[in-house]
Scaffold this motif. Structure first.
Motif, PDB file in Angstrom:
ATOM      1  N   ALA A 116       0.834  -1.203   0.000  1.00  0.00           N
ATOM      2  CA  ALA A 116       0.000   0.000   0.000  1.00  0.00           C
ATOM      3  C   ALA A 116       0.871   1.255   0.000  1.00  0.00           C
ATOM      4  CB  ALA A 116      -0.928  -0.007   1.214  1.00  0.00           C
ATOM      5  N   ASP A 117       1.907   1.275   0.828  1.00  0.00           N
ATOM      6  CA  ASP A 117       2.809   2.428   0.865  1.00  0.00           C
ATOM      7  C   ASP A 117       3.491   2.632  -0.477  1.00  0.00           C
ATOM      8  OD1 ASP A 117       2.222   3.120   3.452  1.00  0.00           O
ATOM      9  OD2 ASP A 117       4.042   2.262   4.330  1.00  0.00           O
ATOM     10  N   ALA A 118       3.927   1.535  -1.105  1.00  0.00           N
ATOM     11  CA  ALA A 118       4.600   1.642  -2.400  1.00  0.00           C
ATOM     12  C   ALA A 118       3.679   2.260  -3.454  1.00  0.00           C
ATOM     13  CB  ALA A 118       5.092   0.268  -2.849  1.00  0.00           C
ATOM     14  N   LEU A 121       3.250   6.023  -2.617  1.00  0.00           N
ATOM     15  CA  LEU A 121       4.479   6.793  -2.839  1.00  0.00           C
ATOM     16  C   LEU A 121       4.958   6.727  -4.283  1.00  0.00           C
ATOM     17  CD1 LEU A 121       6.410   5.896   0.432  1.00  0.00           C
ATOM     18  CD2 LEU A 121       5.165   8.003  -0.089  1.00  0.00           C
ATOM     19  N   GLY A 122       4.308   5.911  -5.090  1.00  0.00           N
ATOM     20  CA  GLY A 122       4.648   5.847  -6.494  1.00  0.00           C
ATOM     21  C   GLY A 122       5.850   5.005  -6.838  1.00  0.00           C
ATOM     22  N   THR A 123       6.368   4.228  -5.867  1.00  0.00           N
ATOM     23  CA  THR A 123       7.497   3.352  -6.171  1.00  0.00           C
ATOM     24  C   THR A 123       7.018   2.071  -6.854  1.00  0.00           C
ATOM     25  OG1 THR A 123       7.417   2.373  -3.957  1.00  0.00           O
ATOM     26  CG2 THR A 123       8.873   4.264  -4.281  1.00  0.00           C
ATOM     27  N   ARG A 124       5.721   1.829  -6.815  1.00  0.00           N
ATOM     28  CA  ARG A 124       5.098   0.758  -7.597  1.00  0.00           C
ATOM     29  C   ARG A 124       3.880   1.356  -8.264  1.00  0.00           C
ATOM     30  NH1 ARG A 124       4.919  -4.937  -7.755  1.00  0.00           N
ATOM     31  NH2 ARG A 124       2.931  -5.769  -8.488  1.00  0.00           N
ATOM     32  N   THR A 125       3.731   1.142  -9.550  1.00  0.00           N
ATOM     33  CA  THR A 125       2.601   1.708 -10.279  1.00  0.00           C
ATOM     34  C   THR A 125       1.808   0.594 -10.948  1.00  0.00           C
ATOM     35  OG1 THR A 125       3.947   2.052 -12.261  1.00  0.00           O
ATOM     36  CG2 THR A 125       3.783   3.891 -10.702  1.00  0.00           C
ATOM     37  N   ILE A 126       0.502   0.755 -10.947  1.00  0.00           N
ATOM     38  CA  ILE A 126      -0.411  -0.172 -11.609  1.00  0.00           C
ATOM     39  C   ILE A 126      -1.416   0.672 -12.381  1.00  0.00           C
ATOM     40  CG2 ILE A 126      -2.189  -1.929 -11.270  1.00  0.00           C
ATOM     41  CD1 ILE A 126      -0.741  -2.805  -8.771  1.00  0.00           C
ATOM     42  N   GLN A 127      -1.535   0.403 -13.646  1.00  0.00           N
ATOM     43  CA  GLN A 127      -2.429   1.180 -14.485  1.00  0.00           C
ATOM     44  C   GLN A 127      -3.872   1.001 -14.037  1.00  0.00           C
ATOM     45  OE1 GLN A 127      -2.124   0.253 -18.634  1.00  0.00           O
ATOM     46  NE2 GLN A 127      -3.347   2.005 -19.286  1.00  0.00           N
ATOM     47  N   GLY A 128      -4.593   2.121 -13.978  1.00  0.00           N
ATOM     48  CA  GLY A 128      -6.021   2.081 -13.718  1.00  0.00           C
ATOM     49  C   GLY A 128      -6.430   2.168 -12.269  1.00  0.00           C
ATOM     50  N   LEU A 129      -5.476   2.329 -11.337  1.00  0.00           N
ATOM     51  CA  LEU A 129      -5.860   2.491  -9.936  1.00  0.00           C
ATOM     52  C   LEU A 129      -6.554   3.841  -9.740  1.00  0.00           C
ATOM     53  CD1 LEU A 129      -2.974   1.149  -7.667  1.00  0.00           C
ATOM     54  CD2 LEU A 129      -4.951  -0.052  -8.589  1.00  0.00           C
ATOM     55  N   ASP A 153      -3.645  -5.618  -8.371  1.00  0.00           N
ATOM     56  CA  ASP A 153      -2.348  -5.957  -7.788  1.00  0.00           C
ATOM     57  C   ASP A 153      -2.389  -7.416  -7.342  1.00  0.00           C
ATOM     58  OD1 ASP A 153       0.250  -4.706  -6.277  1.00  0.00           O
ATOM     59  OD2 ASP A 153      -0.688  -6.286  -5.092  1.00  0.00           O
ATOM     60  N   PRO A 154      -1.431  -8.247  -7.757  1.00  0.00           N
ATOM     61  CA  PRO A 154      -1.517  -9.677  -7.443  1.00  0.00           C
ATOM     62  C   PRO A 154      -1.451 -10.002  -5.962  1.00  0.00           C
ATOM     63  CG  PRO A 154       0.589  -9.134  -8.468  1.00  0.00           C
ATOM     64  CD  PRO A 154      -0.283  -7.932  -8.626  1.00  0.00           C
ATOM     65  N   LEU A 155      -0.752  -9.197  -5.168  1.00  0.00           N
ATOM     66  CA  LEU A 155      -0.683  -9.482  -3.735  1.00  0.00           C
ATOM     67  C   LEU A 155      -2.038  -9.248  -3.073  1.00  0.00           C
ATOM     68  CD1 LEU A 155       1.096 -10.341  -1.374  1.00  0.00           C
ATOM     69  CD2 LEU A 155       1.720  -7.932  -1.059  1.00  0.00           C
TER      70      LEU A 155
END
Length: 279
Positions: A49-51, A54-62, A98-100
């Motif tokens: 969630a933090d990632a 903070l934008g260190t992980r991005t997923i299209q369409g969130l 997100d798979p997790l």
């Protein structure tokens, strides 16, 4: 491939007896499941969630919605989406991408619950990270999660709320009015319950009083969409993050007309997921 829910769902939760929680849910509009998510799982979901915030992980369409600058719900700004790295996003939606988070959505305990309450053919209305930043967040008013705004052809029934952090009273735990779901929607529009409606209904809701539901990280709650619920600000030095998953019948159809109708993703459709890629 890495085991999906296996490292997150506690062994005791896999065998959890459901008769009493489901009875409580029917009678009161909510039920405690106790601790079902492991400490490791809560930490991993919290870090993910933090990632995302903070934008260190991005997923299209969130979908992102930031807190209001004042902490007042009335001062929320809509339609802004991502405004840059911040731990003060009020909510993130579409986390099933997100798979997790996807592994937690389809864990076998939740599968047993949704099949008991909804049936064999189940879909996902939404998956939301509810976040109250340390010493912040906002007062969320009394509301119900249904109505014209949701745009569904039938009333939704169930959301399962899992705490990723401790949520004591001072951190803005969930509050409910037990039994309030039996009266249906307070207004056709749904959502926030107008102050005048709340005041007029207060006597009718007696002897039910607002009940605070503090939880520890890893505990889960069943919450009926029509039960009146709210939460306050976070006055602690730790974040208060939780994952809310709203399940509906797969027969549910979107009734909105201004945009293309939504399609709801089926879950538990081909057997419970035992593994996903968690990278």
């Amino acid at each position: 491939m890495t085991e999906g829910y296996a490292a997150m769902l506690l062994d005791s939760a896999k065998r959890l007896a459901l008769e009493r929680p489901l009875q409580n849910f029917a009678a009161n509009g909510f039920a405690r499941l106790g601790r079902v998510l492991s400490a490791e799982g809560a930490a991993r979901l919290g870090s993910r969630a933090d990632a995302l915030m903070l934008g260190t992980r991005t997923i299209q369409g969130l979908f992102f919605q930031h807190d209001s600058p004042t902490g007042r719900y009335e001062d929320l700004k809509f339609g802004q989406g991502w405004v840059g790295p911040s731990r003060a996003y009020r909510k993130l939606e579409k986390l099933e991408r997100d798979p997790l988070f996807g592994a937690w959505i389809e864990n076998p305990l939740f599968g047993r619950i949704v099949r008991a309450l909804i049936g064999a053919d189940v879909a996902l209305y939404r998956t939301v990270l509810w976040n109250k930043r340390a010493e912040g967040g906002m007062d969320l008013p009394w509301h119900q999660d249904d109505g014209r705004f949701w745009g569904l052809d039938r009333a939704p029934l169930l959301q399962i709320w899992t705490a990723l952090d401790d949520a004591p009273i001072e951190a803005g735990c969930v509050e409910v009015i037990p039994g309030s779901h039996h009266a249906g929607l307070a207004t056709p529009q749904g959502g926030t319950i107008p102050t005048a409606v709340y005041a007029a209904a207060a006597s009718a809701l007696q002897p039910a009083q607002p009940l605070r539901l503090p939880v520890r990280a890893g505990e889960a709650l069943l919450i009926h969409n029509h039960v009146w619920h709210r939460s306050g600000r976070n006055h602690t030095k730790q974040p208060r993050r939780a994952l809310g998953i709203s399940y509906v019948s797969a027969a549910t159809r979107c009734t909105r007309t201004r945009r293309a109708p939504r399609r709801f993703q089926r879950v538990f459709a081909s057997g419970l997921k035992s593994s996903v890629e968690l990278s």
